[in-house]
Design a protein around this motif. Structure first.
Motif, PDB file in Angstrom:
ATOM      1  N   SER A  55     -13.252   3.201 -21.300  1.00  0.00           N
ATOM      2  CA  SER A  55     -13.708   1.896 -21.769  1.00  0.00           C
ATOM      3  C   SER A  55     -14.409   2.012 -23.122  1.00  0.00           C
ATOM      4  O   SER A  55     -15.327   2.824 -23.294  1.00  0.00           O
ATOM      5  N   GLY A  56     -13.919   1.162 -24.104  1.00  0.00           N
ATOM      6  CA  GLY A  56     -14.524   1.115 -25.439  1.00  0.00           C
ATOM      7  C   GLY A  56     -14.375   2.394 -26.219  1.00  0.00           C
ATOM      8  O   GLY A  56     -15.134   2.631 -27.155  1.00  0.00           O
ATOM      9  N   SER A  57     -13.384   3.231 -25.867  1.00  0.00           N
ATOM     10  CA  SER A  57     -13.249   4.529 -26.518  1.00  0.00           C
ATOM     11  C   SER A  57     -11.794   4.791 -26.866  1.00  0.00           C
ATOM     12  O   SER A  57     -10.895   4.064 -26.433  1.00  0.00           O
ATOM     13  N   TYR A  58     -11.571   5.853 -27.654  1.00  0.00           N
ATOM     14  CA  TYR A  58     -10.210   6.277 -27.957  1.00  0.00           C
ATOM     15  C   TYR A  58      -9.875   7.570 -27.225  1.00  0.00           C
ATOM     16  O   TYR A  58      -8.813   8.159 -27.446  1.00  0.00           O
ATOM     17  N   GLU A  59     -10.764   7.995 -26.319  1.00  0.00           N
ATOM     18  CA  GLU A  59     -10.490   9.187 -25.519  1.00  0.00           C
ATOM     19  C   GLU A  59      -9.606   8.811 -24.325  1.00  0.00           C
ATOM     20  O   GLU A  59      -9.820   7.787 -23.679  1.00  0.00           O
TER      21      GLU A  59
END
Length: 299
Positions: A166-170
């Motif tokens: 969530s809210g990440s590019y991982e």
């Protein structure tokens, strides 16, 4: 001496004989009658001679006219023969040019058929690829994956809420199984290239290390590319990462459902461009000689 000069003395002689009493009246009458007959025959022969001369003159004029007509006909015949010879030469050249054009058309048709066969082959492989990928995914996984084939290209669209934290590019642990199955298909079709394309909704990102949605979409695409390379062994030269930010929506960003559909990452599998260009380079060339010489024949 003419015939006219012969008849005049004869008349004088007859008159003299009559005056001298040397001949009888009967003989004189006979001689006079013979004279008239001879004179009439002479006049008739003169008329016939004049008519004959007139006919000879007319025939001579006709002969001269026929000779002139004959010369004109010979000249016209020579001109027609020249035109015929020229036409035969042009038709011979035209037949050669037509033969060249037919050969070029046949060559072009073979090339077009080759392209069609290659396209059909590519389309068939893409359908097999799509079917294999679809069969490898579970029903639950298919809810987060949308697979389409459009214009010779396979589009695998992955929902961001499944693919990233969530809210990440991982990449999330949950996405590992799906990416591994996609990677296996990519490995099986080594003649295809892979573009990973990130997309977002229109809500501005609020992260200290991410400037905007362009950054977020590009970073997410880059994460997928690196996972395919590092974890699943895909050759990096086959991979391309790209971000399109919020500017390629597939739904209305004014609804939550639309925003959810727009937040996606697409894995796009395409035939290698260099193979296509190689086919184009093999296209048959037009004969310059044919186009230059055929034009006059067609006129």
């Amino acid at each position: 001496m003419t015939k006219r000069t012969l008849f005049l003395p004869l008349g004088i002689i007859l008159a003299a004989l009559f005056m001298s009493g040397c001949v009888s009246n009967k003989k004189f009458t006979t001689l006079q009658s013979d004279y008239r007959n001879l004179n009439e025959r002479y006049q008739t022969s003169q008329i016939d001679l004049a008519e004959s001369k007139s006919r000879v003159k007319s025939l001579e004029d006709q002969l001269a006219q026929e000779r002139a007509n004959n010369a004109s006909l010979k000249k016209a015949l020579a001109a027609l023969q020249g035109t015929l010879d020229k036409s035969i030469n042009q038709n011979t050249q035209g037949n050669v040019n037509i033969s060249k054009l037919v050969d070029e058309i046949n060559s072009s048709n073979k090339y077009i058929q080759h392209l069609v066969n290659e396209k059909n082959k590519s389309d068939s492989l893409l359908m097999v690829l799509t079917n294999n990928l679809t069969r490898s995914l579970s029903r639950d996984e298919l809810r987060d994956v949308d697979i389409k084939v459009l214009k010779g290209v396979v589009y695998i669209s992955l929902a961001d809420n499944m693919l990233y934290k969530s809210g990440s590019y991982e990449i999330s642990d949950r996405a590992g199984d799906i990416l591994s199955k996609i990677a296996k298909i990519i490995q099986d079709y080594k003649d295809y290239e892979v573009l990973v394309e990130g997309n977002t909704d229109n809500v501005p990102i609020n992260r200290p290390n991410i400037r905007n949605n362009w950054d977020l979409s590009s970073l997410r695409a880059s994460s997928v590319v690196q996972a395919l390379q590092n974890q699943y062994g895909i050759e990096p030269k086959r991979l391309t990462a790209g971000g399109r930010g919020e500017y390629n929506p597939v739904a209305d960003n004014n609804t939550e459902e639309g925003k959810s559909r727009n937040r996606r990452t697409q894995i796009i599998i395409t035939p290698k461009l260099d193979q296509f260009m190689e086919l184009i380079d093999k296209a048959p060339e037009k004969s310059k000689d044919t186009t230059q010489t055929a034009a006059p024949v067609l006129q």
